[in-house]
Design an enzyme around this catalytic site. Sequence first.
Site, PDB file in Angstrom:
ATOM      1  N   LYS A  83     -15.204  50.033  31.186  1.00 52.41           N
ATOM      2  CA  LYS A  83     -13.804  49.746  31.534  1.00 52.41           C
ATOM      3  C   LYS A  83     -13.658  48.240  31.740  1.00 52.41           C
ATOM      4  O   LYS A  83     -14.404  47.640  32.525  1.00 52.41           O
ATOM      5  CB  LYS A  83     -13.476  50.502  32.819  1.00 52.41           C
ATOM      6  CG  LYS A  83     -12.021  50.831  33.023  1.00 52.41           C
ATOM      7  CD  LYS A  83     -11.923  51.730  34.261  1.00 52.41           C
ATOM      8  CE  LYS A  83     -10.516  52.088  34.593  1.00 52.41           C
ATOM      9  NZ  LYS A  83     -10.436  52.743  35.909  1.00 52.41           N
TER      10      LYS A  83
HETATM   11  C1  E4P Z   1      -7.299  54.224  36.433  1.00 52.14           C
HETATM   12  O1  E4P Z   1      -8.252  54.211  35.704  1.00 52.14           O
HETATM   13  C2  E4P Z   1      -7.296  53.764  37.821  1.00 52.14           C
HETATM   14  O2  E4P Z   1      -8.582  54.021  38.351  1.00 52.14           O
HETATM   15  C3  E4P Z   1      -6.307  54.467  38.695  1.00 52.14           C
HETATM   16  O3  E4P Z   1      -5.573  55.421  37.968  1.00 52.14           O
HETATM   17  C4  E4P Z   1      -5.496  53.572  39.558  1.00 52.14           C
HETATM   18  O4  E4P Z   1      -4.639  54.360  40.344  1.00 52.14           O
HETATM   19  P1  E4P Z   1      -3.884  53.779  41.623  1.00 52.14           P
HETATM   20  O5  E4P Z   1      -2.791  52.870  41.147  1.00 52.14           O
HETATM   21  O6  E4P Z   1      -3.327  54.983  42.321  1.00 52.14           O
HETATM   22  O7  E4P Z   1      -4.921  53.047  42.422  1.00 52.14           O
END
Ligand code: E4P
Length: 217
Positions: A83
Amino acid sequence: MKFFVDTADIDAIAELNDLGMVDGVTTNPSLILKSGRDILEVTKEICALVSGPVSAEVVALKAEDMIAEGRKLAEIAPNITVKVPLTWDGLKTCKVLSGEGKMVNVTLCFSANQALLAAKAGATFISPFVGRLDDINIDGMDLIADIREIYDNFDFQTEILAASIRTVNHVTEAAKIGADVITAPPAVIKALATHPLTDKGLETFMADWAKTGQKIL
Ligand code: E4P
């Protein structure tokens, strides 16, 4: 539509995985912090549990360092998805790692143009953050729809991974628009099963059944 679980909590992943609800997992530095675990150890455990893609995020900011971190993370298991953030260095990293045959999830996407760049850089997944846009009074689902339209116009194979999903309505909307994947916290995925009329109906059935005096077993 595929369901990814947005957590590094092994027990929560295992519970949903046993039900066949887990097509993959996403983590990020905040979720690793929340788990209280070592990133390499917990990610290895998740990869052993789930056969689908497991996103592990780099934390360097320069492409050269991101690439090195991505290669190290990819050694954890064959189902690792590296990622990377949607920065210019993140896109460079995406291009290099996807060229090596690694899965790459480009995260922190907040515009259709960013999603276009990620697709051109060979991303396996693009992660538009729906909830964080909603937080600043911009409809996050409009972004999902825009990306869907653009990717379909040019037949980009990058999968739209609707992220920062906070509510069950987000899941419905993402499914209607045609997002390929949603990633949501375990509580949101479990909440998909609940409906007040289901609870009310069950209560009535149980009360009436008791009055019959019968048993099935
Ligand atoms: C995605 O890969 C992120 O880990 C996640 O969806 C972020 O979510 P949040 O905005 O609720 O922290």
